[in-house]
Scaffold this active site. Structure first.
Site, short mmCIF file in Angstrom:
data_model
loop_
_atom_site.label_atom_id
_atom_site.label_comp_id
_atom_site.label_asym_id
_atom_site.label_seq_id
_atom_site.Cartn_x
_atom_site.Cartn_y
_atom_site.Cartn_z
N GLU A 114 -6.97 -8.68 21.64
CA GLU A 114 -6.49 -9.74 20.75
C GLU A 114 -5.26 -9.23 20.01
OE1 GLU A 114 -9.66 -10.17 17.97
OE2 GLU A 114 -11.09 -10.73 19.53
N LYS A 116 -3.18 -8.05 16.92
CA LYS A 116 -3.53 -7.52 15.61
C LYS A 116 -2.62 -8.21 14.60
CE LYS A 116 -4.53 -3.22 13.29
NZ LYS A 116 -3.82 -3.49 12.03
N ASP A 118 -0.88 -9.02 11.28
CA ASP A 118 -0.53 -8.16 10.15
C ASP A 118 -0.67 -8.94 8.85
OD1 ASP A 118 0.17 -5.85 8.97
OD2 ASP A 118 2.30 -5.95 9.45
N TYR A 229 -11.76 -13.60 13.55
CA TYR A 229 -12.02 -12.89 14.81
C TYR A 229 -13.34 -12.13 14.82
CZ TYR A 229 -9.74 -9.62 11.68
OH TYR A 229 -9.39 -8.90 10.58
N LYS A 318 -1.13 0.40 18.45
CA LYS A 318 0.01 0.03 17.62
C LYS A 318 1.29 0.08 18.44
CE LYS A 318 -0.62 -0.38 13.31
NZ LYS A 318 -1.07 0.49 12.31
N CYS A 412 11.09 23.56 -11.46
CA CYS A 412 10.73 22.14 -11.40
C CYS A 412 11.87 21.27 -11.94
CB CYS A 412 9.46 21.90 -12.22
SG CYS A 412 9.08 20.16 -12.41
N CYS A 415 10.67 19.67 -15.47
CA CYS A 415 10.40 20.41 -16.70
C CYS A 415 11.05 21.78 -16.70
CB CYS A 415 8.89 20.55 -16.93
SG CYS A 415 8.10 21.64 -15.75
N CYS A 436 4.85 22.46 -9.01
CA CYS A 436 5.21 22.83 -10.37
C CYS A 436 3.95 23.35 -11.03
CB CYS A 436 5.75 21.60 -11.10
SG CYS A 436 5.74 21.79 -12.88
N CYS A 441 3.93 19.56 -17.52
CA CYS A 441 5.16 18.95 -17.01
C CYS A 441 5.09 17.43 -17.16
CB CYS A 441 5.32 19.33 -15.53
SG CYS A 441 6.60 18.39 -14.69
S1 IVH Z 1 -11.45 -6.37 14.20
C1 IVH Z 1 -14.83 -3.73 12.54
N1 IVH Z 1 -9.51 -7.90 15.11
O1 IVH Z 1 -6.69 -4.80 11.29
C2 IVH Z 1 -13.46 -4.01 13.03
N2 IVH Z 1 -9.12 -6.65 13.14
O2 IVH Z 1 -6.27 -1.93 10.97
C3 IVH Z 1 -12.83 -5.10 12.31
N3 IVH Z 1 -6.94 -7.02 12.10
O3 IVH Z 1 -9.28 -4.24 8.99
C4 IVH Z 1 -11.50 -5.42 12.74
N4 IVH Z 1 -6.21 -8.48 13.57
O4 IVH Z 1 -7.98 -6.47 8.86
C5 IVH Z 1 -9.90 -7.03 14.16
N5 IVH Z 1 -7.90 -9.32 15.98
C6 IVH Z 1 -8.28 -8.47 15.04
C7 IVH Z 1 -7.44 -8.11 13.97
C8 IVH Z 1 -7.90 -7.18 13.03
C9 IVH Z 1 -5.93 -7.82 12.46
C10 IVH Z 1 -6.93 -6.13 10.93
C11 IVH Z 1 -8.24 -6.08 10.15
C12 IVH Z 1 -8.65 -4.64 10.17
C13 IVH Z 1 -7.34 -3.97 10.37
C14 IVH Z 1 -7.50 -2.56 10.89
#
Ligand code: IVH
Length: 679
Positions: A114, A116, A118, A229, A318, A412, A415, A436, A441
């Site tokens: 899926e 991710k 942000d 999700y 990532k 430092c 200070c 330091c 300080c």
């Molecule tokens: S599952 C127990 N699915 O990414 C696992 N997380 O870096 C729960 N996030 O805390 C996460 N899209 O806030 C899951 N499709 C997705 C996601 C997702 C974004 C976020 C979520 C998580 C964070 C971890």
């Protein structure tokens, strides 16, 4: 109209509006024109004005309601909200799959991928199909109750759709991400710029900042959206058995789920899906910083389990963080609260992933030398997730020969005190750190006070960086205990400090006196003692006094406390200045009792014994006596009954003593009690 007729019309209108909201906000396929919608909405509102009892919390009119809150309440997540481990390469994805396969030998595994999103993680609670609460992730086990804010997000259903095959659970937690669309973010920032307000750095910060608003009316104006999700606890007859089934089910309940999902049966398929997602994610209306790979089967997830932070059955991939090239003009040195000197690159401002960057961390001397970063170099900087921008490397081709090597100061910069090299401290620091050595300080003093006041610690509203600097500079505050003797007339003398802000600050300081003990322990900024360790300590000790008096051995017995932490604590509590500080905090009336305290009652010489304390003991307070009993495994009760084993009676003991005499319960004076304790 009779009430009955009104009810019927209300139900009809609600249903129509709900259907439209779902079509418009979840499916992006409107079924009504704006005018028609407005007409229905107005009719519903008028009806409720006439029959207020119809305006139940799940009515579409109740999305933006209520007065601004004074603060968010805390809520416990029934199932913890975990985070995800990260991977950055195809290699690591394969390793992850192998790791899970090893835990599940002979199983044929399938996976989902899926986007991710942000944004900000949230949890929604539904009871019998109605939204009852919404919360932030917080530390994973406790978050902020932001129900009123979440209700303003139109794609969050206030009531779930039901279907006969999968009856609605009695209660369920649904997990997902609140985000701001990129378009929404740009619009919001343009408005803020027009109003002379500070723009948000990126959509995620804007979403987080919006959800933190105490006034839901402000939140309602922010173009927030949500995608769901996952689930936490589900208390119901029907339960999904896989991610594919879950997303399908969430969709049928009326939730927005990830727009795109891949179902994969091999590492190759996973990698292909990740690549595909990377190609199309640019077109998504929201920012994505990666792909989330999840084991599809819930049964198998259970078998591989989780660590305290993240599931073993899922991982985030990532995508390469956004990078930019710019010139490093100067290096400055920041002194932290532990005295660590951190080199900071002052850059030619450059736009990167939604914000302008003019500073980036260089981490430490070792890193600087390893990367051979010089003054005047052209460098690559990177913004990765939540991390502050960092300098990745030097563009050597751009060297002209005019670049100069940066010399670390011998003293430092704050200070002028001596700088020492220490190794390995605190946890997470690299090998050698310049520090330091002067704990007076001003930078360290400021750092300690800022840490004490921070949201994660004593949470003192209004005591940010700028104010702390003023307080330290004006000599009003030398350590955190000084905060508690600040006076209004002293504060109003400070620059840009009006009477109202001064009053608010004093109220914030006053409120911090009642914070739970773990916040105080964390706030002290003891080396190695983060919030997690502070909580472990607060579970093991009823009061700060108990903790102060504890030996190294007893400390290492505490769960999550190893010898390094124990030593650090003993050393900290042993220093005279810290003892004075704690005494002054006590005198100021700061709470030193732990509500998290839960003694291991099954152990110790008093295991299974119940004590009642009454009257005033000559040499100890009731808290101290309680702590003693609990430390030895006993329980303290407030009333005498046949089940009471001992009553400890001091001066002016009243009816409890009489009752004990009547019931024949053993009565002890303080000396006898102490003897029983083995003192
Ligand atoms: S599952 C127990 N699915 O990414 C696992 N997380 O870096 C729960 N996030 O805390 C996460 N899209 O806030 C899951 N499709 C997705 C996601 C997702 C974004 C976020 C979520 C998580 C964070 C971890």
């Amino acid at each position: 109209m009779t009430l009955k007729e009104a009810q019927a019309r209300h139900a009809e209108l609600t249903e129509e509006i709900r259907t439209h909201d779902h079509a418009y906000y979840v499916l992006a396929k409107p079924v009504l024109s704006d005018r028609e919608y407005d007409r229905l909405y107005r009719e519903l509102r008028d009806l409720e004005a006439q029959y207020p009892e119809l305006a139940t919390p799940d009515s579409p009119t109740q999305r933006v309601g209520g007065e601004p809150l004074a603060e968010f309440k805390s809520v416990d997540h029934i199932t913890p909200m975990l985070s995800l481990d990260n991977t950055y390469s195809q290699e690591e994805v394969r390793e992850f799959v192998n790791r899970v396969q090893k835990l599940l030998p002979k199983q044929t595994l399938d996976w989902t991928v899926e986007p991710k999103v942000d944004g900000v993680a949230i949890s929604l609670r539904y009871e019998n199909g109605a939204l009852t609460a919404g919360a932030t992730r917080g530390d994973g086990s406790t978050g902020d109750d932001i129900t009123a804010n979440l209700k303003t997000i139109r794609s969050i259903p206030l009531k779930l759709k039901s279907n006969p095959r999968q009856p609605l659970p009695k209660a369920m937690e649904v997990r997902g991400e609140v985000y701001l669309t990129i378009a929404g973010f740009k619009k919001l920032n343009a408005e803020r710029a027009a109003n002379g307000e500070e723009p948000f750095a990126n959509p995620r910060n804007a979403a987080a900042g919006s959800l933190k608003q105490l006034d839901p009316k402000i939140v309602a104006k922010r173009p927030l959206d949500v995608v769901l999700y996952g689930t936490g606890q589900i208390d119901g007859a029907w339960q999904p058995v896989s991610q594919v089934e879950l997303l399908d089910w969430l969709g049928s309940l009326g939730f927005r789920t990830p727009g795109k999902m891949w179902h994969c049966r091999s590492p190759d398929e996973l990698l292909a899906a990740i690549e595909q997602l990377d190609r199309i994610r640019e077109e998504f209306p929201y920012e994505t910083d990666g792909a989330v790979i999840k084991l599809n089967s819930f049964g198998l997830r259970e078998r591989v389990g989780c660590t305290s932070k993240a599931p073993r059955w899922a991982i985030a991939y990532k995508y390469a963080a956004e990078r930019a090239q710019t010139k490093l003009n100067v290096i400055t040195i920041q002194v932290g609260r532990t005295g660590a000197l951190t080199p900071v690159a002052e850059l030619e401002p450059v736009f990167l992933a939604g914000s302008t960057i003019s500073r980036a961390t260089l981490h430490n001397e070792e890193e600087l030398r390893r990367k051979d970063i010089r003054l005047g170099d052209t460098v690559i900087i990177e913004k990765a997730g939540e991390v502050i921008p960092a300098v990745v490397n030097v563009v050597l081709e751009k060297r002209t020969g005019a670049e100069r090597i940066f010399e670390f100061p011998k003293s430092c910069p704050e200070c002028g005190g001596p700088v020492s090299r220490s190794t390995g401290l605190p946890v997470g620091d690299p090998g050698v750190v310049l520090r330091c050595a002067n704990s007076d300080c001003p930078a360290q003093v400021r750092g300690r006070i800022e840490h004490w006041c921070s949201r994660g610690a004593m949470d003192i509203e209004g005591a940010g960086e700028v104010l702390v600097e003023q307080l330290v500079k004006s000599n009003l505050v030398r350590d955190v205990s000084d905060l508690y003797s600040l006076k209004l007339d002293q504060l109003v003398e400070l620059e840009r400090m009006g009477e109202k802000s001064a009053q608010n600050l004093l109220e914030g300081i006053l409120a911090s006196k009642t914070r739970d003990l773990w916040r105080l322990i964390f706030g002290l900024g003891i080396l190695h003692v983060g919030a997690g360790v502070a909580k472990a300590l607060a579970r093991a000790f009823p009061t700060l006094e108990e903790l102060r008096r504890t030996s190294l051995e007893q400390l290492t017995d505490v769960e999550d406390v190893g010898s390094v932490i124990a030593q650090s604590l003993v050393q900290w509590f042993g220093e005279t200045r810290n003892q004075t500080l704690l005494d002054r905090l006590r005198e100021a009336g700061v709470n030193l009792n732990s509500s998290l305290y839960s003694p291991k009652s099954a152990e110790g010489p008093f295991a299974g014994k119940t004590f009642v304390l009454t009257g005033t003991l000559p040499s100890m307070t009731r808290e101290q006596a309680t702590a003693k009993i609990e430390a030895l495994g006993g329980k303290v009760s407030s009333s005498v009954s046949k089940k009471t084993d001992y009553v400890v009676a001091g001066e002016e003991a009243g009816s409890k003593l009489e009752k004990a005499q009547k019931l024949g319960v053993k009565i002890l004076n303080e000396a006898e009690f102490l003897r029983l304790c083995g003192d």
